[in-house]
Design an enzyme around this catalytic site. Structure first.
Site, PDB file in Angstrom:
ATOM      1  N   HIS A 172       0.790  -1.237   0.000  1.00  0.00           N
ATOM      2  CA  HIS A 172       0.000   0.000   0.000  1.00  0.00           C
ATOM      3  C   HIS A 172       0.816   1.278   0.000  1.00  0.00           C
ATOM      4  CE1 HIS A 172      -2.358  -3.230   1.939  1.00  0.00           C
ATOM      5  NE2 HIS A 172      -3.264  -2.811   1.105  1.00  0.00           N
ATOM      6  N   ARG A 225      -5.877  16.788   4.666  1.00  0.00           N
ATOM      7  CA  ARG A 225      -5.240  17.426   5.822  1.00  0.00           C
ATOM      8  C   ARG A 225      -3.726  17.235   5.768  1.00  0.00           C
ATOM      9  NH1 ARG A 225      -9.098  16.994  10.192  1.00  0.00           N
ATOM     10  NH2 ARG A 225     -10.054  18.501   8.800  1.00  0.00           N
ATOM     11  N   ARG A 248      -3.440   5.205  -3.895  1.00  0.00           N
ATOM     12  CA  ARG A 248      -4.829   5.378  -3.441  1.00  0.00           C
ATOM     13  C   ARG A 248      -5.136   6.787  -2.953  1.00  0.00           C
ATOM     14  NH1 ARG A 248      -7.649   0.146  -1.882  1.00  0.00           N
ATOM     15  NH2 ARG A 248      -6.279  -1.411  -2.785  1.00  0.00           N
ATOM     16  N   ILE A 295      -3.190  12.551  14.702  1.00  0.00           N
ATOM     17  CA  ILE A 295      -3.802  13.857  14.959  1.00  0.00           C
ATOM     18  C   ILE A 295      -5.167  13.843  14.276  1.00  0.00           C
ATOM     19  CG2 ILE A 295      -1.843  15.361  15.505  1.00  0.00           C
ATOM     20  CD1 ILE A 295      -1.404  15.851  12.585  1.00  0.00           C
ATOM     21  N   GLY A 296      -6.182  13.543  15.063  1.00  0.00           N
ATOM     22  CA  GLY A 296      -7.492  13.309  14.481  1.00  0.00           C
ATOM     23  C   GLY A 296      -8.595  14.126  15.121  1.00  0.00           C
ATOM     24  N   SER A 297      -9.823  13.677  14.875  1.00  0.00           N
ATOM     25  CA  SER A 297     -10.966  14.348  15.497  1.00  0.00           C
ATOM     26  C   SER A 297     -11.835  13.301  16.184  1.00  0.00           C
ATOM     27  CB  SER A 297     -11.773  15.112  14.453  1.00  0.00           C
ATOM     28  OG  SER A 297     -12.379  14.216  13.562  1.00  0.00           O
ATOM     29  N   SER A 336     -14.656  17.535  17.353  1.00  0.00           N
ATOM     30  CA  SER A 336     -15.318  18.142  16.187  1.00  0.00           C
ATOM     31  C   SER A 336     -16.820  18.244  16.392  1.00  0.00           C
ATOM     32  CB  SER A 336     -15.013  17.339  14.927  1.00  0.00           C
ATOM     33  OG  SER A 336     -15.438  16.005  15.086  1.00  0.00           O
ATOM     34  N   ASP A 337     -17.356  17.436  17.281  1.00  0.00           N
ATOM     35  CA  ASP A 337     -18.792  17.488  17.563  1.00  0.00           C
ATOM     36  C   ASP A 337     -19.036  16.895  18.945  1.00  0.00           C
ATOM     37  OD1 ASP A 337     -19.566  14.362  16.575  1.00  0.00           O
ATOM     38  OD2 ASP A 337     -17.909  15.324  15.528  1.00  0.00           O
TER      39      ASP A 337
HETATM   40  N1  HPA Z   1     -18.156   8.988  15.770  1.00  0.00           N
HETATM   41  C1  HPA Z   1     -17.078   8.344  15.338  1.00  0.00           C
HETATM   42  N2  HPA Z   1     -15.976   8.963  14.945  1.00  0.00           N
HETATM   43  C2  HPA Z   1     -15.944  10.295  14.997  1.00  0.00           C
HETATM   44  C3  HPA Z   1     -17.032  11.023  15.438  1.00  0.00           C
HETATM   45  C4  HPA Z   1     -18.187  10.328  15.845  1.00  0.00           C
HETATM   46  O1  HPA Z   1     -19.191  10.928  16.242  1.00  0.00           O
HETATM   47  N3  HPA Z   1     -16.696  12.338  15.359  1.00  0.00           N
HETATM   48  C5  HPA Z   1     -15.428  12.397  14.894  1.00  0.00           C
HETATM   49  N4  HPA Z   1     -14.969  11.157  14.671  1.00  0.00           N
END
Ligand code: HPA
Length: 236
Positions: free
Chosen positions: A5, A25, A44, A89-91, A204-205
């Site tokens: 990969h 990103r 990919r 480094i994520g959300s 992020s939420d």
């Molecule tokens: N669920 C799973 N992964 C995520 C979410 C979520 O609500 N928000 C950011 N990554």
């Protein structure tokens, strides 16, 4: 050299890798924060770059979404490319009012119902730890640079569109700050190969309200996390 990969030459990958989920990103970080940048993978569309951050040689390699995708890339980077350190480094989505949108989490443990670890090497625990060494470096870098971070556990799900969930139950039963989808595979690969992996997440939420941020505000939050990861590498 290449793997199934990854098409990079071994010498083109630093032993320190930052992994965002999104390949776009990866472009953003390389353009904005690195100098002497070279694209080192495009298989990919997983755009990876190696360059300098204040003279430290760093590779930015995207993981894609979910434990299986993160599992493939981090496995090949650790095993075939001699990578020693990976910082995701994520959300994430927040379950806990302690962490709100744009806040930064440093992950202690990943908790999951994923079969990734069992399939990998018969590890049958439902939780796996980050690197103590790397987390300590990130923690002290955050203190020195006055970044506000919250340390805690995260739930790593294999299913974004779950048929049902009760975030309160999960938060209380599992003692997690929130949910994302990649860290369980990353930490298990680090465990298997005796390498160091950590994870920084920007919220992020949230599951407890519906606050919306402008894209500008989101970008600022992301930049703070990216800079914390980059500054931490200077202490490796
Ligand atoms: N669920 C799973 N992964 C995520 C979410 C979520 O609500 N928000 C950011 N990554």
């Amino acid at each position: 050299m290449s793997t199934v990969h990854i098409e990079s030459m071994k010498e083109d990958i630093s032993n320190i890798v930052l992994m965002p989920g999104d390949p776009k990103r990866s472009d953003y970080i390389a353009n904005k924060f690195l100098t002497n940048v070279k694209m080192v993978n495009n298989v990919r569309g997983m755009n990876a770059y190696t360059g300098l951050y204040k003279n430290k040689r760093i590779t930015i390699f995207p993981s894609g979404m979910g434990n299986p995708s993160m599992g493939i890339y981090s496995y090949e980077l650790f095993k075939e490319y001699g990578v020693d350190y990976i910082i995701r480094i994520g959300s994430c989505g927040s379950y806990d009012k302690k962490v709100n949108v744009n806040d930064i989490i440093l992950v202690n443990k990943s908790i999951s119902e994923s079969t990734y670890a069992k399939s990998l090497d018969n590890y049958d625990k439902k939780e796996v730890c980050s690197s103590n060494k790397l987390n300590n470096i990130i923690y002290h870098t955050a203190i020195n640079n006055k970044n506000n971070i919250t340390i805690g556990n995260i739930y790593s799900s294999d299913v974004f569109y779950e048929k049902e969930y009760d975030y309160n139950k999960r938060k209380l039963n599992l003692n997690v700050l929130g949910i994302e989808m990649e860290t369980f595979a990353l930490f298990n690969n680090a465990r298997k190969f005796n390498k160091d992996a950590s994870c920084l997440l920007t919220v992020s939420d949230t599951f407890y309200d519906s606050e919306m941020l402008s894209s500008e505000e989101r970008e600022k939050g992301l930049d703070e996390m990216i800079l914390l990861a980059l500054e931490s590498t200077l202490n490796l």
